[in-house]
Write an enzyme that holds these catalytic residues in place. Structure first.
Site, PDB file in Angstrom:
ATOM      1  N   SER A 147      20.460   3.930 -98.477  1.00 45.35           N
ATOM      2  CA  SER A 147      20.425   2.503 -98.765  1.00 45.35           C
ATOM      3  C   SER A 147      20.333   1.667 -97.492  1.00 45.35           C
ATOM      4  O   SER A 147      19.372   1.764 -96.749  1.00 45.35           O
ATOM      5  CB  SER A 147      21.652   2.131 -99.598  1.00 45.35           C
ATOM      6  OG  SER A 147      21.574   0.835-100.096  1.00 45.35           O
ATOM      7  N   ASP A 186      16.810  -4.029 -98.742  1.00 39.05           N
ATOM      8  CA  ASP A 186      17.408  -3.008 -97.908  1.00 39.05           C
ATOM      9  C   ASP A 186      16.542  -1.755 -97.952  1.00 39.05           C
ATOM     10  O   ASP A 186      15.450  -1.761 -98.514  1.00 39.05           O
ATOM     11  CB  ASP A 186      18.842  -2.713 -98.354  1.00 39.05           C
ATOM     12  CG  ASP A 186      18.924  -2.215 -99.788  1.00 39.05           C
ATOM     13  OD1 ASP A 186      17.992  -2.493-100.569  1.00 39.05           O
ATOM     14  OD2 ASP A 186      19.910  -1.545-100.142  1.00 39.05           O
ATOM     15  N   ASP A 208      16.428   1.068 -99.527  1.00 35.85           N
ATOM     16  CA  ASP A 208      15.924   1.657-100.771  1.00 35.85           C
ATOM     17  C   ASP A 208      15.589   0.608-101.817  1.00 35.85           C
ATOM     18  O   ASP A 208      15.274   0.940-102.961  1.00 35.85           O
ATOM     19  CB  ASP A 208      16.911   2.683-101.340  1.00 35.85           C
ATOM     20  CG  ASP A 208      18.194   2.065-101.860  1.00 35.85           C
ATOM     21  OD1 ASP A 208      18.547   0.947-101.419  1.00 35.85           O
ATOM     22  OD2 ASP A 208      18.858   2.700-102.708  1.00 35.85           O
ATOM     23  N   ASP A 251      17.189  -1.640-103.586  1.00 32.84           N
ATOM     24  CA  ASP A 251      17.956  -2.015-104.764  1.00 32.84           C
ATOM     25  C   ASP A 251      18.710  -3.319-104.526  1.00 32.84           C
ATOM     26  O   ASP A 251      19.442  -3.782-105.399  1.00 32.84           O
ATOM     27  CB  ASP A 251      18.907  -0.898-105.213  1.00 32.84           C
ATOM     28  CG  ASP A 251      19.927  -0.494-104.166  1.00 32.84           C
ATOM     29  OD1 ASP A 251      19.898  -1.053-103.041  1.00 32.84           O
ATOM     30  OD2 ASP A 251      20.758   0.385-104.471  1.00 32.84           O
TER      31      ASP A 251
END
Length: 449
Positions: A102, A242, A244, A246
């Site tokens: 992340s 960010d 990833d 999400d």
């Protein structure tokens, strides 16, 4: 690594804490725990990753583990976490694996797991997987011959995902000029494409991942970069994701930061007016600012508090069949369109509200008058000791007595890092900082790093 699963999957230093051997073991255990097969079908797993160099190594280990447990694997390559969750549901896969840390820096990596339908795992399933890894159950009773899983690649997964995102956007975005910071991460391809296909004029920055530059002085953890670009290009807003994708944070045309609390408020009001905010209820977490609670109460919207972590937000959403929830950090969940937090989907819905109302982001965000909030991350040796020592609890009690109804204190051990987070809200920033520093000093003394 202590407990294997943190707030959002397994995470650690790639090839240090998080080794290929551990990744293989987790994959085998997940396949066995999540897939209850009577032998009538061979289970299917979707595997994706963000662009970290270590993802290539860990992907190989995960694929080996899954196929050794008898699961067929479809690799989807570099895609956002919510894209992997979406594809799990669309392909009727039995489980999904996303390799990402992340917003963490590049040396780290992680393993996020999804059950059938693309949902995150409840604590009970994580505990069963963790026990299976510890017991080494993956080393016995493996299939052989034709029962070993096979591997295929899905090369157009991004196209399916972008099509879904654009179809889920409630209003065309013509007339909106946006800067998007892709964090040199998993959304570097799909976010600019999705925003353009929805009608926006897009300026993409930090959209050239090389395996090493993910989250490096960019993205949602360095939102000053997108702010500077918005001012340079005269854009209507900026959006920062960010690693990833999400998460979604935003900045106004004048460079003011709009966090997840304000984004949730904007979307909640839009959905209330459209009649799609089920039960006129929003789910947030204990980290959300008091200003959000006040704004929602004044707007006739009920606010439910969940523990920190978008999977806990999802549990509350699912329990009440609710339509919107999220976190101050920018994880926003809209179950009508996604099974997990989706930063690009959030960005599309936020811009749709600008386009539909003709209002600026600053005007829309003004519904939330945020109380000054200070967050101090205290590095500790033992997270629980740092949060529960008598001196710490005494400092918290004294602070709560001082603040009364004009503020609050939240002490929370991190689920992914050796930190205790001290958050204080107060009438003034000076008061909030003074109180937070007193408590942080007690935490540090109770468990020195």
């Amino acid at each position: 690594m202590g407990r294997l699963f943190g707030t959002d999957g397994v995470r650690g230093l790639a090839n240090g804490d998080l080794t290929p051997e551990l990744a293989l073991s987790v994959a085998v255990a997940a396949a066995r725990v999540l897939v209850e097969s009577d032998g009538s079908h061979q289970p299917l797993a979707i595997v994706g990753r963000d662009p970290r160099a270590s993802g290539e190594m860990l992907e190989s280990a995960v694929v080996a583990g899954l196929t050794s447990a008898g699961a067929n694997v479809v690799r989807v390559g570099v895609l956002p976490t919510p894209a992997v969750a979406y594809l799990v549901g669309q392909t009727n896969a039995d489980l999904g694996v996303m390799l990402s840390a992340s917003h963490n820096p590049m040396p780290d990596n992680g393993i996020k797991l999804f059950a059938a339908g693309g949902t995150k795992l409840p604590d009970e399933l994580e505990e069963r997987i963790e026990k299976a890894v510890a017991d080494g159950h993956g080393l016995i009773g493996r299939p052989t011959g034709a029962q070993i899983g096979r591997v295929n690649d899905l090369i157009d997964g991004a196209d399916y995902y972008v099509k879904h995102l654009v179809e889920a956007t409630p209003h065309r975005l013509e007339g909106i000029k946006v800067v998007v910071d892709c964090a040199n991460g998993a959304a570097s391809e799909v976010a600019p494409v999705a925003y353009r296909e929805a009608g926006a004029e897009v300026i993409a920055i930090h959209a050239e991942p090389d395996g090493y530059n993910i989250n490096d002085e960019c993205g949602s953890t360095h939102i000053e970069k997108v702010r500077d670009a918005v001012l340079e290009h005269g854009a209507d807003l900026g959006i920062a994701h960010d690693g990833d994708a999400d998460r979604c944070l935003a900045v106004t045309a004048s460079g003011e930061i709009v966090d997840g609390d304000q984004i949730m408020a904007i979307l909640a009001l839009a959905m209330r007016d459209a009649g799609t905010l089920t039960g006129n209820t929003l789910v947030a977490t204990v980290m959300s600012n008091l200003g959000l609670r006040i704004a929602m109460k004044q707007s006739g919207i009920k606010l439910i508090e969940a523990k920190v972590g978008d999977r806990y937000v999802l549990e509350e959403l699912n329990a009440g069949s609710l339509a919107l929830g999220g976190e101050q950090s920018g994880h926003i969940v809209m179950p009508a369109f996604a099974t997990t937090g989706d930063g690009v989907l959030t960005g599309l819905h936020l811009m749709a509200q600008l386009a539909a109302t003709g209002k600026s982001l600053a005007d829309l965000a003004a519904v939330v008058l945020k109380l000054p909030q200070v967050l101090i991350n205290v590095r500790v040796d033992d997270r629980q000791a740092g949060a529960t020592a008598p001196g710490v609890l005494g400092a918290v009690a004294a602070a709560e007595g001082e603040l009364g109804e004009t503020g609050r204190v939240l002490l929370r051990p991190s689920g992914t890092e050796p930190l205790v987070r001290v958050m204080v809200e107060a009438a003034t920033e000076d008061q909030a900082r003074a109180v937070a520093e007193r408590i942080a000093a007690q935490v540090s003394a109770a468990s020195p790093a």
